[in-house]
Design a protein around this motif. Structure first.
Motif, PDB file in Angstrom:
ATOM      1  N   ASN A  22      -9.116   0.361   2.813  1.00 17.53           N
ATOM      2  CA  ASN A  22      -9.076   0.264   4.276  1.00 17.53           C
ATOM      3  C   ASN A  22      -9.822   1.434   4.930  1.00 17.53           C
ATOM      4  OD1 ASN A  22      -8.469  -0.306   6.955  1.00 17.53           O
ATOM      5  ND2 ASN A  22      -6.361   0.458   6.817  1.00 17.53           N
ATOM      6  N   HIS A  23     -11.179   1.330   4.920  1.00 18.85           N
ATOM      7  CA  HIS A  23     -11.993   2.327   5.631  1.00 18.85           C
ATOM      8  C   HIS A  23     -11.926   2.026   7.115  1.00 18.85           C
ATOM      9  CE1 HIS A  23     -14.100   4.031   2.161  1.00 18.85           C
ATOM     10  NE2 HIS A  23     -14.173   2.810   1.670  1.00 18.85           N
ATOM     11  N   ASP A  24     -12.391   0.824   7.431  1.00 22.34           N
ATOM     12  CA  ASP A  24     -12.533   0.441   8.833  1.00 22.34           C
ATOM     13  C   ASP A  24     -11.591  -0.736   9.102  1.00 22.34           C
ATOM     14  OD1 ASP A  24     -14.337   0.335  11.385  1.00 22.34           O
ATOM     15  OD2 ASP A  24     -14.178  -1.732  10.672  1.00 22.34           O
ATOM     16  N   ILE A  25     -10.803  -0.626  10.156  1.00 23.02           N
ATOM     17  CA  ILE A  25      -9.770  -1.634  10.389  1.00 23.02           C
ATOM     18  C   ILE A  25     -10.370  -3.026  10.609  1.00 23.02           C
ATOM     19  CG2 ILE A  25      -9.512  -1.098  12.870  1.00 23.02           C
ATOM     20  CD1 ILE A  25      -6.657  -1.891  10.476  1.00 23.02           C
ATOM     21  N   SER A  30       0.874  -1.190   0.000  1.00 19.40           N
ATOM     22  CA  SER A  30       0.000   0.000   0.000  1.00 19.40           C
ATOM     23  C   SER A  30       0.894   1.218   0.000  1.00 19.40           C
ATOM     24  CB  SER A  30      -0.865   0.027   1.269  1.00 19.40           C
ATOM     25  OG  SER A  30      -0.104   0.474   2.377  1.00 19.40           O
ATOM     26  N   PRO A  31       0.316   2.401  -0.257  1.00 16.66           N
ATOM     27  CA  PRO A  31       1.123   3.584   0.011  1.00 16.66           C
ATOM     28  C   PRO A  31       1.395   3.662   1.514  1.00 16.66           C
ATOM     29  CG  PRO A  31      -1.097   4.200  -0.719  1.00 16.66           C
ATOM     30  CD  PRO A  31      -0.999   2.706  -0.822  1.00 16.66           C
ATOM     31  N   ARG A  43      12.635   3.875  14.288  1.00 21.20           N
ATOM     32  CA  ARG A  43      11.707   4.884  14.829  1.00 21.20           C
ATOM     33  C   ARG A  43      11.531   4.646  16.337  1.00 21.20           C
ATOM     34  NH1 ARG A  43       7.374   3.377  10.407  1.00 21.20           N
ATOM     35  NH2 ARG A  43       7.878   4.842   8.754  1.00 21.20           N
ATOM     36  N   ARG A 100      -3.575   9.915   8.622  1.00 20.75           N
ATOM     37  CA  ARG A 100      -3.017   8.720   9.286  1.00 20.75           C
ATOM     38  C   ARG A 100      -1.509   8.853   9.481  1.00 20.75           C
ATOM     39  NH1 ARG A 100      -6.597   3.815   6.457  1.00 20.75           N
ATOM     40  NH2 ARG A 100      -8.571   4.673   7.163  1.00 20.75           N
ATOM     41  N   GLY A 108       1.333   4.379   5.181  1.00 13.89           N
ATOM     42  CA  GLY A 108       0.325   4.942   6.069  1.00 13.89           C
ATOM     43  C   GLY A 108      -1.082   4.419   5.835  1.00 13.89           C
ATOM     44  N   ALA A 109      -1.284   3.599   4.819  1.00 10.62           N
ATOM     45  CA  ALA A 109      -2.652   3.112   4.530  1.00 10.62           C
ATOM     46  C   ALA A 109      -3.103   2.056   5.538  1.00 10.62           C
ATOM     47  CB  ALA A 109      -2.743   2.572   3.114  1.00 10.62           C
ATOM     48  N   GLY A 110      -2.154   1.391   6.210  1.00 11.42           N
ATOM     49  CA  GLY A 110      -2.577   0.480   7.286  1.00 11.42           C
ATOM     50  C   GLY A 110      -2.000  -0.927   7.277  1.00 11.42           C
ATOM     51  N   LYS A 111      -0.961  -1.198   6.476  1.00 14.37           N
ATOM     52  CA  LYS A 111      -0.396  -2.564   6.398  1.00 14.37           C
ATOM     53  C   LYS A 111       0.066  -3.099   7.760  1.00 14.37           C
ATOM     54  CE  LYS A 111       2.889  -1.258   3.659  1.00 14.37           C
ATOM     55  NZ  LYS A 111       2.559   0.157   3.515  1.00 14.37           N
ATOM     56  N   THR A 112       0.811  -2.268   8.488  1.00 19.73           N
ATOM     57  CA  THR A 112       1.375  -2.740   9.753  1.00 19.73           C
ATOM     58  C   THR A 112       0.262  -3.057  10.752  1.00 19.73           C
ATOM     59  OG1 THR A 112       3.224  -1.250   9.340  1.00 19.73           O
ATOM     60  CG2 THR A 112       3.063  -2.156  11.559  1.00 19.73           C
ATOM     61  N   THR A 113      -0.730  -2.176  10.798  1.00 16.70           N
ATOM     62  CA  THR A 113      -1.854  -2.364  11.732  1.00 16.70           C
ATOM     63  C   THR A 113      -2.611  -3.639  11.385  1.00 16.70           C
ATOM     64  OG1 THR A 113      -2.013   0.041  11.691  1.00 16.70           O
ATOM     65  CG2 THR A 113      -3.816  -1.140  12.745  1.00 16.70           C
ATOM     66  N   ARG A 124       0.035   9.125  13.232  1.00 18.99           N
ATOM     67  CA  ARG A 124       0.963   8.069  13.648  1.00 18.99           C
ATOM     68  C   ARG A 124       2.142   8.679  14.402  1.00 18.99           C
ATOM     69  NH1 ARG A 124       3.385   3.973   9.195  1.00 18.99           N
ATOM     70  NH2 ARG A 124       4.542   5.821   8.538  1.00 18.99           N
ATOM     71  N   ARG A 153       6.478  10.943   1.624  1.00 18.54           N
ATOM     72  CA  ARG A 153       5.668   9.718   1.493  1.00 18.54           C
ATOM     73  C   ARG A 153       4.357  10.031   0.762  1.00 18.54           C
ATOM     74  NH1 ARG A 153       7.188   5.273   5.681  1.00 18.54           N
ATOM     75  NH2 ARG A 153       9.392   5.744   5.847  1.00 18.54           N
TER      76      ARG A 153
HETATM   77  N1  LIG Z   1      -8.834   1.749   9.032  1.00 16.31           N
HETATM   78  C1  LIG Z   1      -8.146   2.675   9.731  1.00 16.31           C
HETATM   79  N2  LIG Z   1      -8.800   3.754  10.228  1.00 16.31           N
HETATM   80  C2  LIG Z   1      -8.133   4.709  10.931  1.00 16.31           C
HETATM   81  N3  LIG Z   1      -6.804   4.676  11.184  1.00 16.31           N
HETATM   82  C3  LIG Z   1      -6.102   3.635  10.699  1.00 16.31           C
HETATM   83  C4  LIG Z   1      -6.731   2.588   9.953  1.00 16.31           C
HETATM   84  N4  LIG Z   1      -5.776   1.683   9.594  1.00 16.31           N
HETATM   85  C5  LIG Z   1      -4.609   2.152  10.106  1.00 16.31           C
HETATM   86  N5  LIG Z   1      -4.800   3.314  10.767  1.00 16.31           N
HETATM   87  C6  LIG Z   1      -3.796   4.161  11.451  1.00 16.31           C
HETATM   88  O1  LIG Z   1      -3.016   4.777  10.407  1.00 16.31           O
HETATM   89  C7  LIG Z   1      -1.648   4.907  10.809  1.00 16.31           C
HETATM   90  C8  LIG Z   1      -0.748   4.249   9.738  1.00 16.31           C
HETATM   91  O2  LIG Z   1      -0.988   2.846   9.755  1.00 16.31           O
HETATM   92  P1  LIG Z   1       0.188   1.789   9.530  1.00 16.31           P
HETATM   93  O3  LIG Z   1       1.405   2.192  10.291  1.00 16.31           O
HETATM   94  O4  LIG Z   1      -0.415   0.465   9.793  1.00 16.31           O
HETATM   95  O5  LIG Z   1       0.452   2.004   7.964  1.00 16.31           O
HETATM   96  P2  LIG Z   1       1.487   1.267   6.988  1.00 16.31           P
HETATM   97  O6  LIG Z   1       0.766   1.044   5.713  1.00 16.31           O
HETATM   98  O7  LIG Z   1       2.060   0.087   7.651  1.00 16.31           O
HETATM   99  O8  LIG Z   1       2.601   2.351   6.788  1.00 16.31           O
HETATM  100  P3  LIG Z   1       4.164   2.158   6.309  1.00 16.31           P
HETATM  101  O9  LIG Z   1       4.129   1.715   4.895  1.00 16.31           O
HETATM  102  O10 LIG Z   1       4.727   3.535   6.448  1.00 16.31           O
HETATM  103  O11 LIG Z   1       4.811   1.179   7.229  1.00 16.31           O
HETATM  104  C9  LIG Z   1      -1.527   4.261  12.176  1.00 16.31           C
HETATM  105  O12 LIG Z   1      -1.536   5.273  13.166  1.00 16.31           O
HETATM  106  C10 LIG Z   1      -2.790   3.382  12.296  1.00 16.31           C
HETATM  107  O13 LIG Z   1      -3.222   3.258  13.627  1.00 16.31           O
END
Ligand SMILES: Nc1ncnc2c1ncn2[C@@H]1O[C@H](COP(=O)(O)OP(=O)(O)OP(=O)(O)O)[C@@H](O)[C@H]1O
Ligand SMILES: Nc1nc2c(ncn2[C@@H]2O[C@H](COP(=O)(O)O)[C@@H](O)[C@H]2O)c(=O)[nH]1
Length: 221
Positions: A183-186, A26-27, A58, A148, A29-34, A152, A163
């Motif tokens: 990824n609207h809702d986790i 994903s780009p 970090r 996001r 911050g889109a939510g992969k790690t979460t 973060r 980014r």
């Molecule tokens: N569905 C969601 N709704 C709201 N906030 C979210 C959602 N998914 C993730 N987040 C929040 O968005 C932020 C970025 O998420 P995350 O670190 O998982 O992104 P990432 O894709 O892994 O980024 P990177 O590529 O930089 O590692 C975090 O603070 C996380 O809690």
């Protein structure tokens, strides 16, 4: 129980599954790690591929859990020794997937989860197409992605701007992936990816020993 039924049952026990490689991109911050953390919590049998990177740690990140933080010379050495399954330069730093840990997990029948960019996914697609299941995660909007990254609170304003500027590049590869989710809702996203994992696990070609089982089954009729 008849002896035929006994034979069929014990043969069914011998159906094993080949591990798959579940890639999330994903780009930033889109939510992969979460999403990955949630998937690992609910699937203790899945192994996370821990990448090596030359980027700075970090606050809160742990060596060996989030990444193996290494210097560029060490990274080059791993490349030259063929110790990386794939590697790429992302946002001015190098990232790569250590080969041995992944191959060991797959051999043991474990699925492996990857959080890697489109360049790494392309390399895995060339070398491991049948084991690969790829998912692209889109943010709901540019504004939400920036929110996001900002909330973060892990990167400087300049890094966040960089980014955001690269987000379109990464997103231009969405159509190369097997699955795409917004990824609207986790919770919904985790449920969707769990569904993908469960379905892909059942694929005929991933079930080792299935032909023998069916042959044994047919012999009982
Ligand atoms: N569905 C969601 N709704 C709201 N906030 C979210 C959602 N998914 C993730 N987040 C929040 O968005 C932020 C970025 O998420 P995350 O670190 O998982 O992104 P990432 O894709 O892994 O980024 P990177 O590529 O930089 O590692 C975090 O603070 C996380 O809690
Ligand atoms: N090709 C690879 N990309 C990777 C790997 N590990 C992480 N990444 C991607 O890098 C960016 C930035 O990550 P961050 O932790 O600095 O925010 C992100 O898109 C990751 O998916 C890897 O081993 N190979």
């Amino acid at each position: 129980m008849s002896s035929t039924a006994l034979t069929s049952d014990s043969t069914a026990d011998r159906i094993r599954r080949r591990g798959l490689m579940l890639v999330l991109s994903s780009p930033s911050g889109a939510g992969k790690t979460t999403i990955s953390r949630r998937l690992l919590e609910q699937n203790p049998d899945v192994a996370m591929s821990v990448s090596v990177t030359t980027r700075q740690k970090r606050p809160g990140e742990v060596h060996g859990r989030d990444y193996f933080f290494i210097d560029p010379a060490e990274f080059n050495l791993m490349v030259n020794r063929g110790q990386l399954l794939e590697y790429a330069k992302v946002f001015d730093n190098y990232y790569g997937t250590p080969r041995e840990a992944v191959e060991q997990s797959l051999r043991g029948g474990h699925d492996v989860l990857f959080d890697i960019d489109w360049q790494g996914t392309q390399q895995l697609r060339e070398t491991a197409r049948t084991d690969l299941v790829s998912v692209f995660i889109l943010p709901p909007s540019a504004h939400e992605l920036e929110r996001r990254l900002t909330t973060r609170a892990q990167d400087s304003a300049e890094e966040i701007a960089r980014r955001m500027a690269k987000a379109n590049d990464e997103m231009s590869h969405w159509s190369e992936y097997d699955y795409v989710i917004v990824n609207h809702d986790i919770d919904d996203s985790v449920i969707a990816i769990q569904g993908i994992l469960d379905t892909e696990r059942l694929k005929r070609e991933r079930q080792v020993g299935l032909s023998e089982f069916v042959r044994g089954l047919q012999a009982g009729f």
